[in-house]
Design a protein around this motif. Structure first.
Motif, PDB file in Angstrom:
ATOM      1  N   ARG A 128      58.746  21.638  52.757  1.00 18.07           N
ATOM      2  CA  ARG A 128      59.126  22.962  53.212  1.00 18.07           C
ATOM      3  C   ARG A 128      59.339  22.969  54.717  1.00 18.07           C
ATOM      4  N   PRO A 129      60.389  23.613  55.190  1.00 15.32           N
ATOM      5  CA  PRO A 129      60.583  23.733  56.645  1.00 15.32           C
ATOM      6  C   PRO A 129      59.610  24.747  57.228  1.00 15.32           C
ATOM      7  N   ALA A 130      59.390  24.649  58.504  1.00 14.18           N
ATOM      8  CA  ALA A 130      58.509  25.592  59.185  1.00 14.18           C
ATOM      9  C   ALA A 130      59.111  26.990  59.097  1.00 14.18           C
ATOM     10  N   LYS A 131      58.278  27.984  58.922  1.00 17.02           N
ATOM     11  CA  LYS A 131      58.745  29.356  58.741  1.00 17.02           C
ATOM     12  C   LYS A 131      58.828  30.129  60.058  1.00 17.02           C
ATOM     13  N   GLY A 132      58.500  29.533  61.166  1.00 18.40           N
ATOM     14  CA  GLY A 132      58.599  30.211  62.446  1.00 18.40           C
ATOM     15  C   GLY A 132      57.302  30.836  62.925  1.00 18.40           C
ATOM     16  N   TRP A 133      56.211  30.547  62.251  1.00 19.56           N
ATOM     17  CA  TRP A 133      54.924  31.117  62.669  1.00 19.56           C
ATOM     18  C   TRP A 133      54.515  30.607  64.044  1.00 19.56           C
TER      19      TRP A 133
END
Length: 69
Positions: A39-44
């Motif tokens: 999964r790519p990073a979600k921007g957290w």
């Protein structure tokens, strides 16, 4: 977790084979046992950075406003 102190010859062979196999850098794929690696990073991390900067600015403002009084 395996708590045995010694391995069978077959287990030793499998371990050495896994350790000595070179990594395929041309076709890197995450392990099947690590779905989070797919999964790519979600921007957290950007949200956390923004909150840290906002808190730092607030603290700096509070410290400077106290110094001016």
């Amino acid at each position: 977790m395996d708590t045995r102190e010694s391995k069978t010859p077959q287990e030793e062979y499998e371990h050495l084979r896994e350790v000595r196999t070179p990594e395929d850098f041309e076709h890197p794929e995450p392990d099947a046992e690590q779905p989070e690696a797919k999964r790519p990073a979600k921007g957290w991390h950007w949200l956390l950075l923004g909150v840290a900067i906002a808190v730092g600015l607030l603290l700096a403002y509070r410290l400077l406003s106290v110094a001016w009084v």
